[in-house]
Design an enzyme around this catalytic site. Structure first.
Site, PDB file in Angstrom:
ATOM      1  N   GLN A   1      13.745 -23.680  -3.659  1.00  0.00           N
ATOM      2  CA  GLN A   1      13.204 -22.686  -4.466  1.00  0.00           C
ATOM      3  C   GLN A   1      12.076 -23.057  -4.940  1.00  0.00           C
ATOM      4  O   GLN A   1      11.201 -22.338  -5.648  1.00  0.00           O
ATOM      5  CB  GLN A   1      14.296 -22.063  -5.691  1.00  0.00           C
TER       6      GLN A   1
ATOM      7  N   GLU B   1     -15.950  19.139  13.393  1.00  0.00           N
ATOM      8  CA  GLU B   1     -16.644  17.936  13.363  1.00  0.00           C
ATOM      9  C   GLU B   1     -18.057  18.391  13.762  1.00  0.00           C
ATOM     10  O   GLU B   1     -19.042  18.027  13.009  1.00  0.00           O
ATOM     11  CB  GLU B   1     -16.127  17.036  14.209  1.00  0.00           C
TER      12      GLU B   1
END
Ligand code: ADP
Ligand code: ZN
Length: 594
Positions: free
Chosen positions: A143, A426
């Site tokens: 750890q 578009e």
């Protein structure tokens, strides 16, 4: 900072070594213990022993103090035997009775135990405890709590990164030169009585090079760089965060002069609360950090750099003098910076000579350094897949698109109706923009879906601008609504596909009125709400007026977009048709329609 692989391997080796050591100790103990017990093969049962004592058949008994195993020598048997007794105290009393009162002639010796065997015995009985403790230590080490040297992602080595590896960010680098000088020669500064900032906060979104510049400072000064991420301080064991902070600074002081880099400091440094649980843990960590920042002696040459994207979230205490009292904003690069960054990352790549990094920089406004590095890497991958001998312009274009909106999804099945709608939408954006002088030229129109959008219209970027005019903003609104307007005029129906355009347009119109004071009716007053339901200092009437102004702006823009399209219906149909056939049209093809 990510954990270095080297470090991970080290931890694994450490774990294996610890386990191996344990196993060795265990087997030695077991061996010694069994040796102790089985040295004499023959055993004489306890009740048999008692009978033989009575019958005076026993010559000698040796008892090790504290042990329940006796060595017994019978008068007519050569070899010694052992007997396990149930209770040593009772047996000693029995023997005294037997010898003193009954006049038994046997020899009864009590001997001190062999100290080694005794230790082995004790250890053996403690074995489970030892193993649990050892395992716990190994876990803690993994750890990162244990040995200080293993706590950090970076092992405190000097980086070999210099300012040459950091492109753009010229002002930031200039500001950092004094820090480098200080780290190189702290005495000079101290003698002069100059105070150098202890803590510097680097603010900027992810990937803008904050870690890179911190490493470069260490590299330039030739001092160790130790780093940790704020989120790594938040641990599953309470109190570990604070202890990690302490250890980090302990280590830094030991190897000073050096640089500490804390990434994502907002993970620990956000405002303290009076909460409980995880929040209290967070507060403890933050308090420890404040204590450490205050606890530097003048002779400790440690500079703490911290990075965050949310400086406004930080606890004010962190920003007080002597702590992180200097803030440097690391912005996304401008067009020149982008070109410089691309140059650096192009160095180790095979790029075709006709590729212009300048034009890539032009196309990537808003990209961070990390994203640009990613573009070149993606381009190299794409070039390899396309079996190109060098990275070509097309590979890079593809990579830019990929990084921007995710991979083109050729595979997604789209209905013809959706395709047609997208094509008109578009084409509408592109045509409307073409007739607006302030709007950028169209670079590419496509109905290939990317990310969440069904299609896209890409514009050429121009130089980075600091100011935007009112006309430009008004025309931006028209261009944004060009998509919806095309759906309306060509198909006499409208779709949800315009939702994002509408959202953006509304925001722009609102900002024009309330932030930039561009409405003639309201004038240059800032009406920006900090909180949505904050009471209005200017009253309801003005508020209503804002709504009306925004609505009018949007309506005007929408009408204007429709007018442009109605005047160019032939082109709208033609371009939409071409999009349906080809899915993508380039700027040249688009221009050919006019
Ligand atoms: P941050 O810490 O701001 O999130 P990093 O420093 O980790 O960003 O940047 C990630 C990567 O992006 C760097 O390792 C580098 O490859 C690239 N990068 C970012 N900014 C620059 C820059 N100004 N010059 C060169 N490379 C950069
Ligand atoms: Zn749109």
């Amino acid at each position: 900072m990510k954990e270095q692989p080297k470090n991970k391997i080290l931890k694994i080796i450490l774990g294996i070594a610890a386990i191996a050591l344990l196993a060795t100790i265990c087997s030695i103990l077991i061996f010694m213990n069994s040796n102790n017990k089985n040295r004499d093969e023959k055993e004489l049962a306890y009740d048999e022993l008692l009978v033989q004592i009575k019958e005076n058949k026993i010559e000698k008994i040796e008892m090790t103090v504290g042990s329940t195993t006796l060595k017994v020598k019978q008068r007519d048997v050569e070899e010694e035997k052992t007997t396990i007794i149930p209770n040593t105290q009772a047996f000693v009393e029995y023997m005294q009775e037997e010898i003193i009162n009954n006049g038994n002639e046997l020899e009864f010796n009590q001997v001190q135990p062999n100290i080694l065997l005794k230790i082995a015995d004790v250890l053996f009985s403690l074995l489970p405890t030892i193993m649990i403790v050892a395992l716990f230590i190994v876990i803690l080490k993994m750890q990162g709590l244990g040995d200080k040297g293993k706590v950090y992602g970076d092992e405190g080595n000097t980086t070999n990164i210099t300012f040459n590896d950091v492109a753009g960010l010229e002002e930031e680098k200039t500001e950092m030169i004094e820090i480098v000088e200080f780290l190189k020669n702290p005495k000079k500064f101290n003698d002069m009585g100059a105070k150098i900032p202890r803590g510097i906060l680097l603010c900027g979104k992810p990937g803008t090079g904050k870690t890179l510049i911190a490493k470069a400072i260490a590299g330039e000064a030739g001092v160790p760089f130790i780093s940790m991420s704020g989120s790594e301080f938040i641990e599953m064991f309470a109190g570990l965060g604070a202890s990690r902070v302490r250890k980090l600074f302990e280590k830094a002081k030991k190897i000073s002069p050096c640089i500490i880099f804390i990434d994502e400091i907002d993970a620990i440094g956000s405002r303290r609360t009076s909460g409980n649980g995880a929040e209290t843990e967070n507060n403890q960590t933050l308090n420890q950090l404040l204590v450490e920042m205050d606890g530097f002696e003048t002779n400790e040459t440690v500079i703490v750099l911290a990075a965050t994207n949310r400086p406004e979230m930080l606890d004010k205490a962190l920003l007080r003098p002597g702590r992180f009292d200097r803030q440097i904003t690391v912005a996304a690069p401008d067009v020149r910076g982008r070109e410089e960054i691309l140059k650096i990352h192009a160095k180790d790549k095979k790029i075709a000579p006709d590729v212009s990094l300048k034009s890539i920089a032009d196309d990537t406004a808003g990209f961070t350094g990390a994203e640009l590095a990613n573009v070149l890497n993606e381009a190299a991958i794409i070039a390899t897949i396309n079996k190109h001998s060098e990275i070509e312009k097309s590979d890079i274009d593809e990579a830019v698109k990929k990084v921007t909106v995710g991979l083109e999804k050729h595979s997604r099945v789209i209905s013809d109706k959706d395709k047609k709608l997208t094509a008109y939408h578009e084409a509408g954006h592109a045509i409307v923009s073409k007739f607006l002088s302030t709007q950028l030229d169209v670079k590419e129109v496509s109905i290939i879906p990317r990310g969440l959008a069904g299609g896209y219209t890409m514009y050429k970027t121009d130089e980075d601008k600091y100011y935007i005019s009112k006309t430009e903003m008004e025309e931006k609104l028209i261009a944004l609504l060009g998509g919806r307007a095309a759906e309306k005029v060509a198909l006499n129906d409208i779709s949800t596909g315009a939702s994002n355009d509408i959202e953006v347009a509304t925001q722009i119109a609102k900002d024009m009125v309330t932030v930039y004071g561009m409405s003639d009716k309201i004038g240059p007053i800032s009406l920006k709400h900090e909180e949505p339901y904050e009471p209005q200092p200017f009253g309801e009437e003005l508020e209503d007026q804002v709504g009306k102004e925004v609505k009018e702006m949007i309506e005007t823009a929408y009408v204007k977009a429709q007018q442009i399209l109605l005047a160019n219906m032939d082109k709208l149909h033609a371009i939409a048709q071409r999009l349906l056939e080809k899915e993508i049209i380039s700027s040249e093809e688009f221009e050919n329609f006019f």
